[in-house]
Design a protein around this motif. Structure first.
Motif, PDB file in Angstrom:
ATOM      1  N   GLU A   7     -13.947  -6.015  -6.235  1.00  0.00           N
ATOM      2  CA  GLU A   7     -13.172  -4.976  -7.320  1.00  0.00           C
ATOM      3  C   GLU A   7     -12.166  -5.535  -8.143  1.00  0.00           C
ATOM      4  O   GLU A   7     -11.989  -4.248  -9.483  1.00  0.00           O
ATOM      5  N   GLU A   8     -11.967  -6.754  -7.907  1.00  0.00           N
ATOM      6  CA  GLU A   8     -10.792  -7.316  -8.768  1.00  0.00           C
ATOM      7  C   GLU A   8     -11.526  -7.072 -10.449  1.00  0.00           C
ATOM      8  O   GLU A   8     -12.607  -7.893 -10.865  1.00  0.00           O
ATOM      9  N   GLN A  28       0.918  -1.188  -0.003  1.00  0.00           N
ATOM     10  CA  GLN A  28      -0.029   0.066   0.062  1.00  0.00           C
ATOM     11  C   GLN A  28       0.736   0.886  -0.352  1.00  0.00           C
ATOM     12  O   GLN A  28       0.350   2.018  -0.139  1.00  0.00           O
ATOM     13  N   ALA A  62     -11.155  -6.710  -2.089  1.00  0.00           N
ATOM     14  CA  ALA A  62     -10.681  -6.750  -2.923  1.00  0.00           C
ATOM     15  C   ALA A  62     -11.278  -7.968  -3.687  1.00  0.00           C
ATOM     16  O   ALA A  62     -11.236  -7.531  -5.047  1.00  0.00           O
ATOM     17  N   THR A  69      -4.322  -7.903  -3.865  1.00  0.00           N
ATOM     18  CA  THR A  69      -5.006  -8.519  -4.338  1.00  0.00           C
ATOM     19  C   THR A  69      -5.731  -9.131  -3.200  1.00  0.00           C
ATOM     20  O   THR A  69      -5.179  -9.538  -2.286  1.00  0.00           O
ATOM     21  N   THR A  79      -1.567  -2.527  -5.132  1.00  0.00           N
ATOM     22  CA  THR A  79      -3.408  -2.828  -4.344  1.00  0.00           C
ATOM     23  C   THR A  79      -2.940  -4.140  -4.538  1.00  0.00           C
ATOM     24  O   THR A  79      -3.168  -4.824  -5.212  1.00  0.00           O
TER      25      THR A  79
END
Length: 191
Positions: free
Chosen positions: A190-191, A150, A187, A157, A155
């Motif tokens: 969002e992937e 970060q 995550a 995973t 980002t």
């Protein structure tokens, strides 16, 4: 953090070339004994002295060392490549460190890549280092890796968070494990 740029790789080089002042990369007596039992081979000497070695040849040599489990030599070659090293060389070295549960060395070469090699580790690099932490049961460094990713704008995973959750859960860190498991779910969406 856990960064010690310049500390690990020169030490690995010193080990590979036989000078043994304050050997920090080789922390266990067993690792030193294993190294002593496998003396330096002529091809490695030739590789180290060849200044114009092609990147593909270096990568193949690292793959051979990975197959042989010779992580000290892999570290020495990564150091010798210096600014010629690429992320592929880093990742190949991280594979052998993962296989031999060398989490400290794996985390250290990420910083060395940036600060000495002049290139940035990728998400794959961090996930390989995370796998070394899981294999070694090193939940502290696993958490540090998430923070470092970060910090450097990478980002994590779902795989990164799941690995951190796994090693934390296996070592009685249920609060951290839950935190990372929740981050993994987020995550993944969002992937």
């Amino acid at each position: 953090g856990m960064r010690r740029a310049g500390l690990l790789l020169p030490t690995a080089r010193a080990v590979a070339f036989g000078s043994r002042p304050a050997v920090r990369a080789i922390t266990s007596v067993a690792a030193r004994a294993a190294f002593a039992a496998r003396p330096l081979q002529t091809p490695l000497v030739r590789f180290m002295s060849a200044q114009e070695e092609e990147s593909a040849k270096a990568l193949q040599y690292l793959k051979d060392l990975t197959a042989e489990g010779r992580w000290v030599y892999a570290l020495a070659i990564l150091h010798e490549l210096g600014p010629k090293a690429k992320v592929e060389h880093l990742n190949q070295t991280l594979e052998v460190l993962r296989d031999f549960k060398r989490s400290g060395e794996a985390v250290a070469i990420l910083a060395d890549a940036r600060e000495i090699g002049g290139y940035n580790p990728t998400i794959d690099s961090y996930n390989l280092a995370m796998a070394a932490c899981v294999a070694a049961g090193d939940w502290v460094r696993a958490g540090d890796l998430i923070e470092e990713m970060q910090e450097y704008g990478i980002t994590p995973t779902a795989e990164s968070y799941e690995a951190a959750a796994k090693v934390c859960a296996a070592h009685g860190q249920s609060g951290k494990a839950q935190e990372f498991a929740q981050a993994a779910k987020k995550a993944a969406t969002e992937e």
